[in-house]
Design a protein around this motif. Structure first.
Motif, PDB file in Angstrom:
ATOM      1  N   LEU A  47       0.838  -1.196   0.000  1.00  0.00           N
ATOM      2  CA  LEU A  47       0.000   0.000   0.000  1.00  0.00           C
ATOM      3  C   LEU A  47       0.873   1.245   0.000  1.00  0.00           C
ATOM      4  CD1 LEU A  47      -2.575  -1.125   2.723  1.00  0.00           C
ATOM      5  CD2 LEU A  47      -2.814  -1.267   0.226  1.00  0.00           C
ATOM      6  N   ARG A  48       0.298   2.373  -0.381  1.00  0.00           N
ATOM      7  CA  ARG A  48       1.023   3.644  -0.361  1.00  0.00           C
ATOM      8  C   ARG A  48       1.679   3.834   1.004  1.00  0.00           C
ATOM      9  NH1 ARG A  48       2.020   8.764  -2.062  1.00  0.00           N
ATOM     10  NH2 ARG A  48       1.680  10.446  -0.557  1.00  0.00           N
ATOM     11  N   GLY A  49       2.979   4.154   0.981  1.00  0.00           N
ATOM     12  CA  GLY A  49       3.719   4.423   2.204  1.00  0.00           C
ATOM     13  C   GLY A  49       4.370   3.218   2.844  1.00  0.00           C
ATOM     14  N   THR A  50       4.116   2.012   2.325  1.00  0.00           N
ATOM     15  CA  THR A  50       4.773   0.834   2.891  1.00  0.00           C
ATOM     16  C   THR A  50       6.143   0.638   2.257  1.00  0.00           C
ATOM     17  OG1 THR A  50       3.692  -0.662   1.309  1.00  0.00           O
ATOM     18  CG2 THR A  50       2.627  -0.371   3.477  1.00  0.00           C
ATOM     19  N   LEU A  51       7.023  -0.030   3.012  1.00  0.00           N
ATOM     20  CA  LEU A  51       8.349  -0.389   2.527  1.00  0.00           C
ATOM     21  C   LEU A  51       8.372  -1.873   2.202  1.00  0.00           C
ATOM     22  CD1 LEU A  51       9.034   2.219   4.228  1.00  0.00           C
ATOM     23  CD2 LEU A  51      11.311   1.222   4.442  1.00  0.00           C
ATOM     24  N   SER A  52       8.987  -2.198   1.086  1.00  0.00           N
ATOM     25  CA  SER A  52       9.154  -3.583   0.668  1.00  0.00           C
ATOM     26  C   SER A  52      10.583  -3.797   0.214  1.00  0.00           C
ATOM     27  CB  SER A  52       8.206  -3.908  -0.491  1.00  0.00           C
ATOM     28  OG  SER A  52       6.870  -3.812  -0.081  1.00  0.00           O
ATOM     29  N   MET A  53      10.990  -5.051   0.230  1.00  0.00           N
ATOM     30  CA  MET A  53      12.325  -5.401  -0.228  1.00  0.00           C
ATOM     31  C   MET A  53      12.349  -5.508  -1.748  1.00  0.00           C
ATOM     32  SD  MET A  53      14.192  -5.419   2.404  1.00  0.00           S
ATOM     33  CE  MET A  53      15.710  -6.025   1.665  1.00  0.00           C
ATOM     34  N   ALA A  54      13.355  -4.889  -2.348  1.00  0.00           N
ATOM     35  CA  ALA A  54      13.584  -5.029  -3.776  1.00  0.00           C
ATOM     36  C   ALA A  54      14.315  -6.348  -4.009  1.00  0.00           C
ATOM     37  CB  ALA A  54      14.408  -3.857  -4.298  1.00  0.00           C
ATOM     38  N   ARG A  55      14.046  -6.943  -5.149  1.00  0.00           N
ATOM     39  CA  ARG A  55      14.704  -8.209  -5.499  1.00  0.00           C
ATOM     40  C   ARG A  55      14.756  -8.337  -7.004  1.00  0.00           C
ATOM     41  NH1 ARG A  55      10.800 -11.621  -7.374  1.00  0.00           N
ATOM     42  NH2 ARG A  55       8.689 -11.463  -6.539  1.00  0.00           N
ATOM     43  N   THR A  56      15.488  -9.324  -7.458  1.00  0.00           N
ATOM     44  CA  THR A  56      15.521  -9.651  -8.876  1.00  0.00           C
ATOM     45  C   THR A  56      14.398 -10.653  -9.156  1.00  0.00           C
ATOM     46  OG1 THR A  56      17.002 -11.541  -8.606  1.00  0.00           O
ATOM     47  CG2 THR A  56      18.036  -9.362  -8.868  1.00  0.00           C
ATOM     48  N   SER A  57      14.424 -11.284 -10.317  1.00  0.00           N
ATOM     49  CA  SER A  57      13.434 -12.323 -10.619  1.00  0.00           C
ATOM     50  C   SER A  57      13.627 -13.557  -9.733  1.00  0.00           C
ATOM     51  CB  SER A  57      13.493 -12.708 -12.090  1.00  0.00           C
ATOM     52  OG  SER A  57      14.787 -13.157 -12.416  1.00  0.00           O
ATOM     53  N   ASP A  58      14.796 -13.674  -9.110  1.00  0.00           N
ATOM     54  CA  ASP A  58      15.031 -14.731  -8.121  1.00  0.00           C
ATOM     55  C   ASP A  58      14.239 -14.347  -6.872  1.00  0.00           C
ATOM     56  OD1 ASP A  58      15.942 -16.355  -6.041  1.00  0.00           O
ATOM     57  OD2 ASP A  58      18.051 -16.199  -6.602  1.00  0.00           O
ATOM     58  N   ILE A  59      13.278 -15.155  -6.510  1.00  0.00           N
ATOM     59  CA  ILE A  59      12.343 -14.849  -5.422  1.00  0.00           C
ATOM     60  C   ILE A  59      13.054 -14.532  -4.114  1.00  0.00           C
ATOM     61  CG2 ILE A  59      10.485 -15.833  -4.029  1.00  0.00           C
ATOM     62  CD1 ILE A  59       9.932 -17.576  -6.638  1.00  0.00           C
ATOM     63  N   HIS A  60      14.144 -15.220  -3.828  1.00  0.00           N
ATOM     64  CA  HIS A  60      14.855 -15.060  -2.552  1.00  0.00           C
ATOM     65  C   HIS A  60      16.177 -14.315  -2.738  1.00  0.00           C
ATOM     66  CE1 HIS A  60      11.847 -17.671  -0.828  1.00  0.00           C
ATOM     67  NE2 HIS A  60      12.131 -18.595  -1.737  1.00  0.00           N
ATOM     68  N   SER A  61      16.161 -13.196  -3.474  1.00  0.00           N
ATOM     69  CA  SER A  61      17.404 -12.478  -3.794  1.00  0.00           C
ATOM     70  C   SER A  61      17.547 -11.133  -3.083  1.00  0.00           C
ATOM     71  CB  SER A  61      17.495 -12.253  -5.305  1.00  0.00           C
ATOM     72  OG  SER A  61      16.412 -11.445  -5.746  1.00  0.00           O
ATOM     73  N   ALA A  62      16.586 -10.743  -2.243  1.00  0.00           N
ATOM     74  CA  ALA A  62      16.643  -9.424  -1.598  1.00  0.00           C
ATOM     75  C   ALA A  62      17.821  -9.340  -0.623  1.00  0.00           C
ATOM     76  CB  ALA A  62      15.341  -9.141  -0.856  1.00  0.00           C
ATOM     77  N   THR A  63      18.535  -8.227  -0.690  1.00  0.00           N
ATOM     78  CA  THR A  63      19.649  -7.992   0.246  1.00  0.00           C
ATOM     79  C   THR A  63      19.404  -6.679   0.991  1.00  0.00           C
ATOM     80  OG1 THR A  63      20.979  -7.031  -1.533  1.00  0.00           O
ATOM     81  CG2 THR A  63      21.352  -9.378  -1.026  1.00  0.00           C
ATOM     82  N   SER A  64      19.891  -5.561   0.452  1.00  0.00           N
ATOM     83  CA  SER A  64      19.778  -4.273   1.148  1.00  0.00           C
ATOM     84  C   SER A  64      18.792  -3.311   0.500  1.00  0.00           C
ATOM     85  CB  SER A  64      21.145  -3.596   1.206  1.00  0.00           C
ATOM     86  OG  SER A  64      21.583  -3.234  -0.098  1.00  0.00           O
ATOM     87  N   GLN A  65      18.525  -3.482  -0.792  1.00  0.00           N
ATOM     88  CA  GLN A  65      17.685  -2.501  -1.478  1.00  0.00           C
ATOM     89  C   GLN A  65      16.221  -2.655  -1.098  1.00  0.00           C
ATOM     90  OE1 GLN A  65      18.311  -1.672  -5.623  1.00  0.00           O
ATOM     91  NE2 GLN A  65      20.455  -2.343  -5.490  1.00  0.00           N
ATOM     92  N   PHE A  66      15.573  -1.514  -0.925  1.00  0.00           N
ATOM     93  CA  PHE A  66      14.168  -1.481  -0.540  1.00  0.00           C
ATOM     94  C   PHE A  66      13.466  -0.426  -1.387  1.00  0.00           C
ATOM     95  CE2 PHE A  66      16.419   1.646   1.919  1.00  0.00           C
ATOM     96  CZ  PHE A  66      15.569   2.743   1.944  1.00  0.00           C
ATOM     97  N   PHE A  67      12.153  -0.448  -1.348  1.00  0.00           N
ATOM     98  CA  PHE A  67      11.396   0.600  -2.022  1.00  0.00           C
ATOM     99  C   PHE A  67      10.237   1.036  -1.153  1.00  0.00           C
ATOM    100  CE2 PHE A  67       9.772  -3.403  -3.859  1.00  0.00           C
ATOM    101  CZ  PHE A  67       8.398  -3.269  -3.726  1.00  0.00           C
ATOM    102  N   VAL A  68       9.813   2.286  -1.393  1.00  0.00           N
ATOM    103  CA  VAL A  68       8.627   2.844  -0.752  1.00  0.00           C
ATOM    104  C   VAL A  68       7.560   2.927  -1.825  1.00  0.00           C
ATOM    105  CG1 VAL A  68       7.631   4.799   0.491  1.00  0.00           C
ATOM    106  CG2 VAL A  68      10.053   4.197   0.854  1.00  0.00           C
TER     107      VAL A  68
END
Length: 163
Positions: free
Chosen positions: A79-100
């Motif tokens: 939803l607007r204002g939530t933070l989520s982890m950015a990842r590649t097409s690999d489902i379990h690839s999130a490290t440090s990058q996030f998005f709002v």
């Protein structure tokens, strides 16, 4: 709570450890290491997301820890204002990058047959700063589309007491 100081102003984030325990633990590890200091919001897509937390001012990726397991099945929505982890097409690839999320992006949510993007927090104050970042001039920069043409820098990200 995490307070982000940026070149566009500050905002505060509330984390959801009960719903996304591994993701929050991973994120706090980067915060406690001052990893985000000097990184950029390198992707800005008005009406969609602002993304950061992994590139230096010369648009190079910082060295990260191992990826975290995708917890997008935690029931939280993009939803607007939530933070989520950015990842590649690999489902379990999130490290440090996030998005709002700048809008309600339900197509990023987990659903049967589709892993989504793990929501782990929300902006609790300073959404005006997020919107200011979303309004910067952007274009193609060093191989990245939708990049701010002038750096939007995370100067610090620190734990703060709940207010």
């Amino acid at each position: 709570m995490i307070r982000f100081e940026t070149s566009q102003g500050s905002f505060t984030v509330e984390l959801f450890p009960a719903e996304a325990p591994q993701t929050v633990e991973n994120f706090l590890r980067y915060v406690d290491e001052s990893f985000f200091d000097g990184t950029l919001f390198h992707r800005v897509v008005p009406g969609f997301v602002i993304q950061g937390g992994g590139l230096t001012s010369d648009m190079r990726p910082k060295r990260t820890h191992e990826p975290v397991r995708n917890e997008s099945d935690n029931g939280l929505k993009n939803l607007r204002g939530t933070l989520s982890m950015a990842r590649t097409s690999d489902i379990h690839s999130a490290t440090s990058q996030f998005f709002v999320n700048l809008a309600d992006n339900d197509f990023l949510d987990h659903r049967a047959g589709q892993h989504g993007y793990a929501v782990f927090g929300r902006v609790s104050s300073g959404m005006d700063v997020i919107d200011r970042i979303a309004a910067v001039r952007r274009g193609r920069r060093q191989g990245y589309d939708d990049a701010p043409l002038e750096d939007v820098v995370i100067t610090s990200a620190r734990r703060v007491d709940e207010a």
